[in-house]
Design an enzyme around this catalytic site. Structure first.
Site, PDB file in Angstrom:
ATOM      1  N   PHE A 250       0.807  -1.223   0.000  1.00  0.00           N
ATOM      2  CA  PHE A 250       0.000   0.000   0.000  1.00  0.00           C
ATOM      3  C   PHE A 250       0.837   1.268   0.000  1.00  0.00           C
ATOM      4  O   PHE A 250       0.356   2.324   0.384  1.00  0.00           O
ATOM      5  CB  PHE A 250      -0.955   0.034   1.201  1.00  0.00           C
ATOM      6  CG  PHE A 250      -1.816  -1.182   1.360  1.00  0.00           C
ATOM      7  CD1 PHE A 250      -2.537  -1.685   0.294  1.00  0.00           C
ATOM      8  CD2 PHE A 250      -1.921  -1.818   2.585  1.00  0.00           C
ATOM      9  CE1 PHE A 250      -3.347  -2.806   0.450  1.00  0.00           C
ATOM     10  CE2 PHE A 250      -2.728  -2.936   2.746  1.00  0.00           C
ATOM     11  CZ  PHE A 250      -3.446  -3.426   1.669  1.00  0.00           C
ATOM     12  N   GLY A 477       0.602  -7.526  -5.062  1.00  0.00           N
ATOM     13  CA  GLY A 477      -0.741  -8.062  -4.862  1.00  0.00           C
ATOM     14  C   GLY A 477      -1.704  -7.885  -6.017  1.00  0.00           C
ATOM     15  O   GLY A 477      -2.659  -8.647  -6.152  1.00  0.00           O
ATOM     16  N   ASN A 642      -6.982  -8.052 -17.202  1.00  0.00           N
ATOM     17  CA  ASN A 642      -7.550  -9.220 -16.533  1.00  0.00           C
ATOM     18  C   ASN A 642      -8.687  -8.760 -15.616  1.00  0.00           C
ATOM     19  O   ASN A 642      -8.438  -8.213 -14.540  1.00  0.00           O
ATOM     20  CB  ASN A 642      -6.461  -9.928 -15.718  1.00  0.00           C
ATOM     21  CG  ASN A 642      -6.959 -11.206 -15.060  1.00  0.00           C
ATOM     22  OD1 ASN A 642      -8.164 -11.411 -14.892  1.00  0.00           O
ATOM     23  ND2 ASN A 642      -6.035 -12.062 -14.689  1.00  0.00           N
ATOM     24  N   PRO A 643      -9.923  -8.947 -16.038  1.00  0.00           N
ATOM     25  CA  PRO A 643     -11.042  -8.429 -15.242  1.00  0.00           C
ATOM     26  C   PRO A 643     -11.128  -9.054 -13.848  1.00  0.00           C
ATOM     27  O   PRO A 643     -11.672  -8.442 -12.943  1.00  0.00           O
ATOM     28  CB  PRO A 643     -12.279  -8.794 -16.066  1.00  0.00           C
ATOM     29  CG  PRO A 643     -11.829  -9.767 -17.081  1.00  0.00           C
ATOM     30  CD  PRO A 643     -10.356  -9.595 -17.277  1.00  0.00           C
ATOM     31  N   LYS A 644     -10.542 -10.225 -13.688  1.00  0.00           N
ATOM     32  CA  LYS A 644     -10.597 -10.868 -12.371  1.00  0.00           C
ATOM     33  C   LYS A 644      -9.650 -10.174 -11.383  1.00  0.00           C
ATOM     34  O   LYS A 644     -10.069  -9.723 -10.319  1.00  0.00           O
ATOM     35  CB  LYS A 644     -10.246 -12.345 -12.495  1.00  0.00           C
ATOM     36  CG  LYS A 644     -10.443 -13.100 -11.215  1.00  0.00           C
ATOM     37  CD  LYS A 644     -10.334 -14.601 -11.447  1.00  0.00           C
ATOM     38  CE  LYS A 644     -10.692 -15.348 -10.173  1.00  0.00           C
ATOM     39  NZ  LYS A 644     -10.627 -16.790 -10.375  1.00  0.00           N
ATOM     40  N   THR A 645      -8.370 -10.076 -11.771  1.00  0.00           N
ATOM     41  CA  THR A 645      -7.420  -9.436 -10.853  1.00  0.00           C
ATOM     42  C   THR A 645      -7.700  -7.934 -10.743  1.00  0.00           C
ATOM     43  O   THR A 645      -7.563  -7.353  -9.666  1.00  0.00           O
ATOM     44  CB  THR A 645      -5.960  -9.660 -11.312  1.00  0.00           C
ATOM     45  OG1 THR A 645      -5.852  -9.320 -12.693  1.00  0.00           O
ATOM     46  CG2 THR A 645      -5.542 -11.099 -11.115  1.00  0.00           C
ATOM     47  N   GLY A 713      -4.001   3.363 -15.041  1.00  0.00           N
ATOM     48  CA  GLY A 713      -3.814   2.712 -13.737  1.00  0.00           C
ATOM     49  C   GLY A 713      -5.109   2.441 -12.998  1.00  0.00           C
ATOM     50  O   GLY A 713      -6.122   3.100 -13.222  1.00  0.00           O
ATOM     51  N   GLU A 716      -4.766   3.281  -7.445  1.00  0.00           N
ATOM     52  CA  GLU A 716      -5.100   4.449  -6.619  1.00  0.00           C
ATOM     53  C   GLU A 716      -6.582   4.816  -6.744  1.00  0.00           C
ATOM     54  O   GLU A 716      -7.252   5.063  -5.743  1.00  0.00           O
ATOM     55  CB  GLU A 716      -4.224   5.661  -6.987  1.00  0.00           C
ATOM     56  CG  GLU A 716      -2.767   5.357  -7.307  1.00  0.00           C
ATOM     57  CD  GLU A 716      -1.953   4.797  -6.167  1.00  0.00           C
ATOM     58  OE1 GLU A 716      -2.278   5.094  -5.000  1.00  0.00           O
ATOM     59  OE2 GLU A 716      -1.010   4.023  -6.443  1.00  0.00           O
TER      60      GLU A 716
END
Ligand code: MOS
Length: 749
Positions: A250, A477, A642-645, A713, A716
Site C-alpha cells: 500500500f 498483490g 484481466n477483469p478478475k485481478t 492505472g 489508486e
C-alpha cells in the site's frame, strides 16, 4: 463472486499465475528465507520523542545468552554514504534521510536507537528489552492542532516557481467568498497506517566485503538497490535485491527505511546473514503512514448548478528531518469546470517519523474534502449530486488546458448509478428506511494521473515453445505477473500456460518502483515491445530461408497464433516458433526491449484514470452504527487486461476506502509523542463483516495514447473517492455532515 466480473472484456478473467503458490504457502516472502548461519536482529526504539541520547547501557543485553552484538550510535559500522546533511532534506523517492545510529539525535518516539543481534529470534527479543538509554530530553511538538500555525510551503515549491505544489489560482483568487450560494467546511483526516498483512522484513547478507544481497520487502527493487549501493559506496551491480513475493504494501515499500540499514549494519558486524522483521507495533513508527491532514474547501455555484468558484486549502504533516509532500489538491484543479479555482498546500513538520504515500495518496485525502463539498453544494442547490457532477463535467483538462487522452467518467457514472439503484435515493436526508435503520446513498469521484515510466523486459523463447519474461518489477498483490503473461500471450500468440514472467529481482532488467498505479502501463509496454521484437526476429528468420514458403514475408503478412506463425493468406503454412529455432540451430532466442512514455504525447494530452464510487449505507438512529450495505466502484482505467485481478484490485481499494471512512485512525498521547494505537485490535482495518457487498465495474475502453496496451492505472482510483461516497451516503441517511474521519458511531449520536 463470479458475477462481479460480468463485463465482457478484451482480456480473460484468468486465475493468478502464482495463486496456487500463495494459497498453499509455497510462495516465499522476505522473512521466510533460511540462510545458513543466519542470525536474528531486533530493534530497540527510543522512549522519548525529541532530544539526545545521553548514555546507553548495553551490558546486560551483551551478556544475555546467544547475543552476538548490540549496535548503536557509538559502535555501529560507519555507513560511507552517511554524510553531514542539513535537515530537513527534500523528499526523495528512495533513500532514507534518517541516518540510523549516526549520532545521538532523537527525532521521534520509537526511533531505532539500537539493534540487538542474537543466534535466535527469542534471544534477540529478550536481550532487546535489557537495553536502557538515558536522554537529554527536549520539548517535542507532535500535536498537529497546536502547531498548525507553523505550516510552511514545501522547499520543493519554494525552489521552483513552476512546481505543482505552489499556490495555484485560475480566474480570481478566493472568488467563492463573495458569492451568494456557497458552502464552506473544514475537513480532518487522522494519521492512517498502511498495515499490509506481511510485516516489513529484510534478510541482509554480505557475500563479500563489497557484495550485498538482501531479501527485502519492497516495492522498489531498483530503487533499493541504488540506495544501498550509494550508502555503502559499492558498485550497483554488487547489490542484489530479492523481493519475489510481497504480501501487500500500500505504499510503505516505496522508500527505504532505518530497519533495513540496521540489518545491513548488523550483518556486517557479525559477519553472518541477519534477519530483521518489524513487529506490528513498529509498523506504526518505522515505515511511514498517511499523514494527518487539515483541509478547508469553499465552493460556490449559480442557482442552476454551475460551479463558479472553488478554494481548497490543505496542510499535511511531515517529520522534522524529511519533507514529505503529496498531491492532495490535484483533483480540485482539474475535475470540474469551475472558472475560479484556488489551491494552497502547506506541510507541517512535527517530531514524528516521516509519512509516505499510502493507498491513493494525496488525492484520497483531497477527494474526501472536495467530493464531500460537492455533495454539500448539491444539497444546498436542491440538486441530485450525480446531476450536479454531470453539469460540471469537463471535456478537457481545465488546469493544463489540454484534451484528455481518454475520459469515460460519464460512462462509469451511468454504469454505477444503474447498478446501485441510484433512483432509490431521495433528495431529503432521512427519507428512506429499512425497519429502524436509516438508508442513504452517496457518491464520490476519484482520479489519479495515468502515469508511465521507463521499463525494460527480457524475453527468451525456447525450442519447446516456452517463453520466459524477466523484469525487476515486484507484484505487491495486484496480479502483475498474471497481467504480463496475458499481455505476452495476446501479443505473441502463445498460450498463457507456456509463459512464465519472472520478477522481483535486481538481476532482471530494470523497472520503476511499483507505485502510483503505473506498473501495467510501464512494464506492460515493455512486454509488448519485447513481443514485437520477437515477432520481427522470427519473421526475419523464416523470410530469409530459401526453402521456405515464407520467403519475403513481413510481420504484417503473417499471423501469430497458438505458438506458431502462418501466412495470413495461407493458414496451412503453419510453423511453430520452436521449430523455427530448431531450423536455425538455436537453443534460445532472446530480446531485451526498453519502453518509455512518449514525451510529445504527454505534452499534447492530459492523462488520468477516473473512478466513481456509489455507496449504500444503513445507519441506526439510536446507536449510530453504520453498515455499508452495498458499494459499487466503477473505473475508466483503459483496457482491462484481466477483469478478475483488476476487479480484485478495485474491491481491495474500496475496502481501504471503507477503512478510511469508518474505522482507521491512530491516536497519539501527545504528552509523550507516542501512539496509543499499537496493534490491529486498536487500529481497526475493515474485516469481511465491514465490507459485505462490493462490486467492481469497468468501462474497459483503451487509451492508446498512453501506451500500446491501452491501459491506465487502477490501484489508486480504487480508493480515491470511496471515503466521501460513504460520508455522503451517511449524510443522505441522517442529515449529518461529518467532516472528520473516521466516521465512528459517537459522531452520529
Ligand atoms: Mo501506492 S500508495 O503508489 O503503493
Amino acid at each position: 463472486m463470479k458475477d462481479l466480473f460480468f463485463q465482457d472484456n478484451v482480456g480473460k478473467p484468468m486465475d493468478r499465475v502464482d495463486g496456487r503458490l500463495k494459497v498453499t504457502g509455497a510462495a516465499k516472502y522476505s522473512a521466510e528465507y533460511q540462510l545458513p548461519n543466519m542470525a536474528h536482529a531486533v530493534l530497540v526504539g527510543s522512549t522519548v520523542a525529541k532530544g539526545r541520547i545521553k548514555s546507553i547501557d548495553t551490558k546486560r543485553a551483551e551478556n544475555a545468552p546467544g547475543v552476538l552484538a548490540v549496535l548503536h550510535h557509538l559502535n555501529a559500522p560507519k555507513v560511507p554514504g552517511y554524510v553531514q546533511a542539513s535537515h530537513p532534506t527534500e523528499p526523495k523517492p528512495v533513500g532514507q534521510p534518517l541516518r540510523v545510529f549516526f549520532d545521538n539525535q532523537v527525532y521521534f518516539n520509537d526511533q531505532p536507537i539500537a539493534v540487538v543481534v542474537a543466534d535466535t529470534l527469542e534471544r534477540a527479543l529478550y536481550a532487546a528489552k535489557l537495553v536502557k538509554a538515558q536522554y537529554d530530553e527536549e520539548k517535542h511538538a507532535t500535536d498537529f492542532n497546536k502547531q498548525v500555525k507553523e505550516a510552511v510551503l514545501p522547499t520543493s515549491a519554494k525552489r521552483n516557481p513552476k512546481h505543482p505544489l505552489n499556490d495555484y489560482t485560475r480566474g480570481q483568487e478566493g472568488a467563492y467568498k463573495s458569492e451568494n450560494l456557497k458552502v464552506e467546511g473544514e475537513y480532518v483526516i487522522p494519521t492512517e497506517v498502511h498495515h499490509p498483512m506481511e510485516l516489513q522484513a529484510i534478510i541482509a547478507h554480505w557475500e563479500a566485503d563489497n557484495k550485498l544481497t538482501v531479501y527485502d520487502k519492497t516495492q522498489a527493487v531498483v530503487g533499493t538497490q541504488n540506495a544501498f549501493a550509494k550508502d555503502w559506496g559499492i558498485p550497483v551491480e554488487n547489490v542484489k535485491v530479492i523481493a519475489t513475493f510481497v504480501g501487500g504494501a500500500f505504499g510503505n515499500g516505496l522508500h527505504t527505511w532505518p530497519h533495513e540499514t540496521a540489518a545491513i549494519m548488523a550483518a556486517k558486524k557479525v559477519n553472518r546473514p541477519v534477519k530483521l522483521m518489524l513487529t506490528r507495533e513498529q509498523m506504526f513508527t518505522m515505515v511511514g503512514y498517511r499523514p494527518h491532514a487539515w483541509q478547508k474547501v469553499g465552493m460556490s455555484a449559480t442557482p442552476q448548478g454551475k460551479i463558479t468558484a472553488i478554494t481548497h486549502e490543505a496542510i499535511g504533516q511531515t517529520s522534522s528531518y524529511e519533507e514529505f509532500t503529496e498531491a492532495t489538491l490535484q483533483q480540485t484543479r482539474m475535475m470540474y469546470t469551475s472558472p475560479n479555482v484556488t489551491t494552497r498546500y502547506r506541510i507541517l513538520p512535527l517530531d514524528i517519523s516521516t509519512p509516505i504515500w499510502m493507498r491513493g495518496p494525496g488525492e484520497a485525502t483531497g477527494a474526501f474534502a472536495l467530493e464531500s463539498a460537492m455533495d454539500e453544494m448539491a444539497h444546498v442547490l436542491g440538486m441530485d449530486p450525480l446531476e450536479f457532477r454531470l453539469l460540471n463535467h469537463t471535456d478537457k483538462d481545465p488546469e493544463k488546458n489540454l484534451p484528455w487522452s481518454t475520459k469515460y467518467l460519464k460512462e462509469a457514472m451511468q454504469m454505477g448509478a444503474e447498478r446501485i439503484g441510484w433512483n432509490k435515493r431521495q433528495l431529503k436526508p432521512g427519507s428512506v428506511k429499512n425497519g429502524e435503520w436509516l438508508v442513504g446513498y452517496g457518491m464520490g469521484v476519484g482520479t489519479f494521473g495515468a502515469n508511465r515510466g521507463r521499463a525494460v523486459v527480457r524475453a527468451t523463447l525456447y525450442p519447446d515453445n516456452k517463453l520466459v519474461l524477466q523484469c525487476a518489477t515486484t507484484d505487491i498483490g495486484p496480479g502483475t505477473g498474471t497481467a504480463m503473461v496475458q499481455i505476452a500471450s495476446k501479443n505473441l500468440g502463445i498460450p498463457a500456460e507456456n509463459i512464465v514472467f519472472e520478477l522481483g529481482s535486481s538481476l532482471y532488467p530494470p523497472s520503476p518502483s511499483q507505485g502510483g498505479s503505473a506498473t501495467v502501463a510501464s512494464v506492460g509496454s515493455a512486454v509488448h515491445a519485447a513481443c514485437m521484437a520477437l515477432k520481427k526476429k522470427l519473421t526475419t528468420m523464416v523470410a530469409g530461408n530459401a526453402d521456405s514458403s515464407f520467403k519475403g514475408a513481413t510481420v504484417e503478412t503473417l499471423t501469430f497464433k497458438d505458438g506458431a506463425l502462418s501466412a495470413t493468406n495461407s493458414p496451412s503454412t503453419r510453423l511453430k516458433y520452436g521449430d523455427i529455432l530448431k531450423q536455425q540451430k538455436l537453443t534460445e532466442l532472446e530480446v531485451t526491449e526498453e519502453s518509455k512514455p512518449d514525451p510529445e504525447a504527454r505534452q499534447k494530452y492530459s492523462m488520468y484514470s477516473f473512478s466513481v464510487h456509489f455507496a449504500e449505507v444503513q445507519v441506526h438512529p439510536m446507536t449510530g452504527q453504520i453498515k455499508v450495505t452495498k458499494l459499487v466502484s466503477c473505473a475508466d482505467a483503459g483496457t482491462i487486461i484481466n477483469p478478475k485481478t483488476a476487479g480484485n484490485q478495485m474491491i481491495g481499494g474500496a475496502v481501504g476506502g471503507i477503512g478510511m471512512a469508518l474505522t482507521e485512525g491512530t491516536v497519539m498521547d501527545h504528552r509523550y509523542g507516542r501512539y496509543v494505537t499499537k496493534d490491529l485490535a486498536d487500529y481497526h482495518l475493515p474485516v469481511h463483516a465491514d465490507a459485505p457487498n462490493i462490486e467492481a465495474l469497468f468501462v474497459n475502453k483503451p487509451d492508446l495514447i498512453n501506451n500500446p496496451n491501452g491501459t491506465k492505472g487502477i490501484g489508486e482510483i480504487a480508493t480515491i473517492g470511496v471515503a466521501p461516497a460513504i460520508a455522503n451516503a451517511i449524510f443522505n441517511a441522517t442529515g449529518k455532515r461529518i467532516r472528520e474521519l473516521p466516521i465512528t458511531p459517537d459522531k452520529l449520536i
